[in-house]
Design an enzyme around this catalytic site. Structure first.
Site, PDB file in Angstrom:
ATOM      1  CB  VAL A   1      23.893  44.717  -4.349  1.00 31.64           C
ATOM      2  CG1 VAL A   1      24.127  45.015  -2.886  1.00 31.64           C
ATOM      3  CG2 VAL A   1      23.552  45.987  -5.123  1.00 31.64           C
ATOM      4  N   GLY A   2      24.831  41.730  -4.317  1.00 34.23           N
ATOM      5  CA  GLY A   2      25.187  40.507  -3.591  1.00 34.23           C
ATOM      6  C   GLY A   2      26.576  40.000  -3.961  1.00 34.23           C
TER       7      GLY A   2
ATOM      8  CB  THR B   1      19.972  46.122  -9.898  1.00 37.45           C
ATOM      9  OG1 THR B   1      19.773  46.540 -11.236  1.00 37.45           O
ATOM     10  CG2 THR B   1      20.521  47.256  -9.084  1.00 37.45           C
ATOM     11  CG  ASP B   2      17.855  43.202  -5.786  1.00 41.28           C
ATOM     12  OD1 ASP B   2      18.129  43.975  -4.861  1.00 41.28           O
ATOM     13  OD2 ASP B   2      16.726  43.106  -6.289  1.00 41.28           O
ATOM     14  CG  LEU B   3      21.079  38.468  -8.489  1.00 38.55           C
ATOM     15  CD1 LEU B   3      21.101  37.196  -9.332  1.00 38.55           C
ATOM     16  CD2 LEU B   3      20.806  38.090  -7.046  1.00 38.55           C
TER      17      LEU B   3
END
Lengths: 421, 410
Positions: free
Chosen positions: A194-195, A190-192
């Site tokens: 966004v990145g 999920t974080d990636l």
């Protein structure tokens, strides 16, 4: 790696205030494409992901793991695999952003950079005196991106930035899992996600600057990244006011469309049938021509209606065979099929190996690391892993000398003021 | 090119970028949408008759199938021009080549063998259009033993490593791993493809040189799983649904759905306790520290759930926000569309389309200060811009177009 041709963004400089995962991944992608990425770090307040057990933060065995493998105190911040694998090839400059001198140096570095990124909580860069209005005066064509859980404006802009929470708020958690089970969270991916969106927005802003000479400010919301990647289920609400639920692996158009157990422990194959021709091919490849004559499966609507029974029959067949054997057999027959890979299998997978999906780097503390490379192959200006992650402050003197003409005594004093281990 | 369609004085980030898209469903079209929504001119080329498969996918208004009103197609194709050309025929490919002569970027999702047979592989295209950037988005990339294997977003999720972790919890080991919801893994590939494409365009504008950008959907997902891979390469730990247990938080059922909490450390746990009105059990030795909570996470979840069962998502969220407790709603579609926060940020786009009237779409996740994102035109109807693009711009007479239509080429 000097003989590698330069990436398409060679010559661009990025000042990276990113922490944790989402922000650093945006700049990692730019680094893969050839940009020079300078991380601003401090030992006094290190990126939490640099802590040795960051990778296992939610795992109760991490304390035992660390006790069994004690890190020399001097290397305490250099042993995080999680930090390493999202900060490949970057430079690290240690300065203390709580001192006026540290802020002054950060501003000077921004003045010679093309892009500045942060993923602090909204308002932090402004309070540090490093907000867009300030940076824009120092460098009129600067491109600044701030990534946060819910964006830097709006009534909920103070939301906390945990991946599980913005995945839930964004709508994906509700749509992941079995219809009769709990919703399922995603974390690191999920974080990636966004990145990766941050890197795209930066490229768009770079093209605009290339044409017009103008920079700009980008406000990226993690929650909205997730919402914008859902598609059909949200359009069902938009058009019909319906609130869709999670459907496992099932699909509105294709049936069968699921993962099925294979020989071995927890081994699975995903199979999708999108056309009549593929349905016939599946029945033939499975050695079950009677499925085609079964009235329960006569048309795609029948198959959809009796999907659970069909899934059971397919699995009775797949569980007698190994994953890779079935993937080859089905694909040769014209059926879309892929193994559900564990990370160990992915790491050893012949197809990924032949495509060069992994790159080996050497890190002074972690030693030899095989990491996932860039997500693209560019034929003329290759994207590449250009090296290991930096040690904290590894490049303070060299960067401040090269870019700001600072003498070594001053840069070492700055570096020391950013704390010792 | 002749035939300017829109008059818009606001600057756009990608104004002047000319893109041809030969791609269906979600991955390639999302790549094209990202570019079109920031001002690139994207001409989408669809098979005549049937069009992009997303036109048959729905959801349809009132469940009445209509190729011009499929929600999937409408969302993934905003701001594009639409033409039809059958690229399986020589005449169709001749039209495509005419389009490519004036383009900066081609996005296609044809499998390598197919593309080569139709001279749409990079080597063939570069002979005629050396400055063209060609971005391919295929299930497993254009090289390697699986280059011509088929697959959709589910296969990418499974072959890329993410599905093996979903849904987390040992109780699911007898059930298949699942893909993340929606079309998210297709979109992942689309975002990466758009980023790689723009990097290549940046280089093209500086040097006049094109190149091939090869995107694999499997590797898009693998890229997002780099930390999970790191656990294996560094520690030999193979994560699965069984090991992937949440230790510091979870989603718990409340009166009208689920909420998600994340007690990463003790101060955040204290806020969760305060949100629940400070019950004594929160500070019992078993729950007081991060380490002890993670050992008793099942009881923690049960107890938080017991409390949450008495409250609605909205109540819990309001309490959590008042003290910045690390809690979110497991949002459903209605909650997203009625979010005051998202409205305040201008996230949604009101889009008018002849087949559906005015509809509210999810928008883009970024606000660009100089070059705002916006929807200037809805997704095209099938072949809507044939006359404009093939006639006005490429100079084909209306008789020629009628003839091509009769042949089924457009």
């Amino acid at each position: 790696m000097n003989e590698t041709p330069a990436g398409p963004l060679a010559g661009l400089r990025v000042l990276d205030f990113g922490v944790a995962y989402a922000g650093p991944y945006s700049t990692l992608l730019l680094e893969f494409l050839g940009a020079e990425v300078i991380k601003i770090e401090s030992r006094r307040r290190p990126d939490l992901v640099r802590l040795p057990d960051a990778l296992f933060a939610s795992d109760p065995t991490s304390a035992q793991r660390n006790a069994a493998n004690p890190a020399p105190e001097a290397d305490r911040l250099e042993r995080s695999v999680m930090f390493h694998d999202v900060n490949l090839g970057k430079l690290s400059v240690a300065i203390d952003l709580t001192t006026p001198e540290g802020i002054a140096v950060a501003k000077q570095l921004a003045g010679v950079s093309d892009i500045v990124l942060d993923n602090f909580s909204p308002g932090v860069m402004d309070r540090l005196g490093l907000g867009y209005e300030v940076l824009h005066t120092l460098k009129p064509d600067i491109i600044v991106i701030s990534t946060s859980a819910a964006g830097s404006v709006g009534p909920e802009s103070d939301s906390l930035g945990f991946a599980t929470i913005f995945n839930a708020e964004g709508g994906l958690t509700h749509l992941t899992g079995y219809p009769e089970g709990r919703p399922a969270e995603s974390r690191d991916s999920t974080d990636l996600r966004v990145g990766s969106f941050g890197a795209f927005a930066l490229l768009a802003a770079l093209l605009y600057r290339q044409t017009t000479g103008r920079g700009q400010y980008i406000d990226l919301s993690a929650r909205e990244v997730i919402t914008s990647e859902i598609g059909d289920e949200l359009m069902d609400f938009a058009l019909n006011g319906r609130v869709p639920n999670r459907q496992g692996n099932h699909d509105p158009m294709s049936v069968p469309h699921n993962a099925y157990r294979c020989l071995g422990e927890d081994r699975w194959i995903s199979i999708a049938i999108a056309t009549e021709a593929e349905w016939h091919a599946l029945c033939a490849a499975a050695g079950h021509p009677e499925w085609e004559r079964d009235p329960r499966f006569a048309t795609v609507l029948d198959r959809k209606r009796n999907e659970d029974e069909l899934d059971t029959l397919v699995e009775c067949w797949t569980r007698e065979h190994t994953q890779y054997e079935l993937v080859e057999r089905l694909q040769r027959a014209g059926v879309a099929a892929a193994p559900t890979l564990t990370m160990e299998q992915a790491y050893r997978d012949p197809h990924l190996r032949e495509r060069g999906a992994f790159t080996r780097v050497e890190h002074r503390v972690l030693g030899r690391r095989d990491v996932v490379g860039p997500p693209w192959r560019l034929s003329k200006t290759p994207a590449a892993v250009h090296g290991a992650a930096p040690l904290l402050g590894e490049h303070t003197s060299s960067v401040l000398d090269r870019l700001l003409g600072m003498d070594e005594a001053t840069s070492q004093r700055l570096d020391a003021s950013a704390g010792t281990v | 090119m002749r035939g300017k369609i829109t008059v818009d004085t606001l600057p756009s980030a990608l104004g002047g970028l000319r893109v041809i898209e030969v791609a269906q469903l979600a991955a390639g079209p999302f790549c094209g949408k990202l570019l079109a929504d920031l001002g690139a001119e994207v001409i989408k080329v669809e098979p005549p008759g049937s069009g992009d498969v997303a036109r048959r996918r729905g959801p349809f208004p009132d469940d009445r199938p209509d190729p011009d009103a499929s929600g999937s197609f409408l969302y993934f194709n905003t701001n594009k021009l639409g033409v039809t050309a059958d690229v399986t025929t020589g005449e169709g490919r001749a039209l495509l080549r005419e389009l490519l002569a004036n383009a900066d970027l081609l996005i296609h999702d044809l499998q390598p063998e197919q593309a080569a047979a139709w001279h749409l592989d990079y080597a063939s295209l570069a002979l005629h259009c050396p400055r063209l950037v060609v971005t391919t988005i295929t299930p497993f990339g254009t090289t390697g033993p699986w280059a011509d294997f088929k697959g959709d977003g589910m296969h990418a999720a499974h072959a890329g490593g993410e599905a093996y972790l979903l849904p987390a919890g040992a109780e699911w080991l007898d059930r298949p791993p699942v893909k993340p919801g929606g079309l998210v893994t297709d979109c992942d590939a689309g975002v990466f493809a758009a980023t790689g494409s723009l990097a290549a365009i940046y280089h093209q504008r500086a040097t006049g040189k094109g190149q091939h950008v090869d995107c694999s959907k499997q590797e898009a997902v693998l890229n997002l799983c780099r930390a999970i891979l790191g656990k294996f390469t560094a520690y030999g730990v193979v994560e699965s649904r069984g090991t992937r247990r949440r230790r510091l938080g979870n989603n718990v059922r409340c009166r009208d759905g689920y909420i998600e909490f994340m007690a990463l450390n003790d101060p955040l746990w204290e806020r969760i306790g305060a949100m629940m009105g400070g019950p004594a059990w929160c500070s019992a030795p078993d729950y007081q520290t991060t380490a002890s909570r993670s050992r008793h996470i099942d009881e923690v979840n049960d107890r938080v759930e017991e409390w949450a069962a008495e409250h609605t998502r909205a109540e819990i969220y309001a309490r959590a926000r008042a003290i910045r407790a690390p809690v979110g709603r497991v949002a459903t579609a209605d909650e997203i569309f009625t979010s005051p926060h998202l409205s305040d940020r201008g996230f949604f786009a009101e889009v008018e389309h002849p087949a559906t009237g005015v509809t509210t779409y999810p928008g883009a996740p970024y606000r660009l200060s100089e070059t705002p994102w916006r929807v200037k035109r809805p997704a095209p109807r099938l072949g809507e811009h044939n006359a404009l693009v093939f006639g006005e711009r490429l100079g084909h007479s209306s008789q020629e177009l009628v003839h091509l239509r009769q042949l089924g080429v457009i």
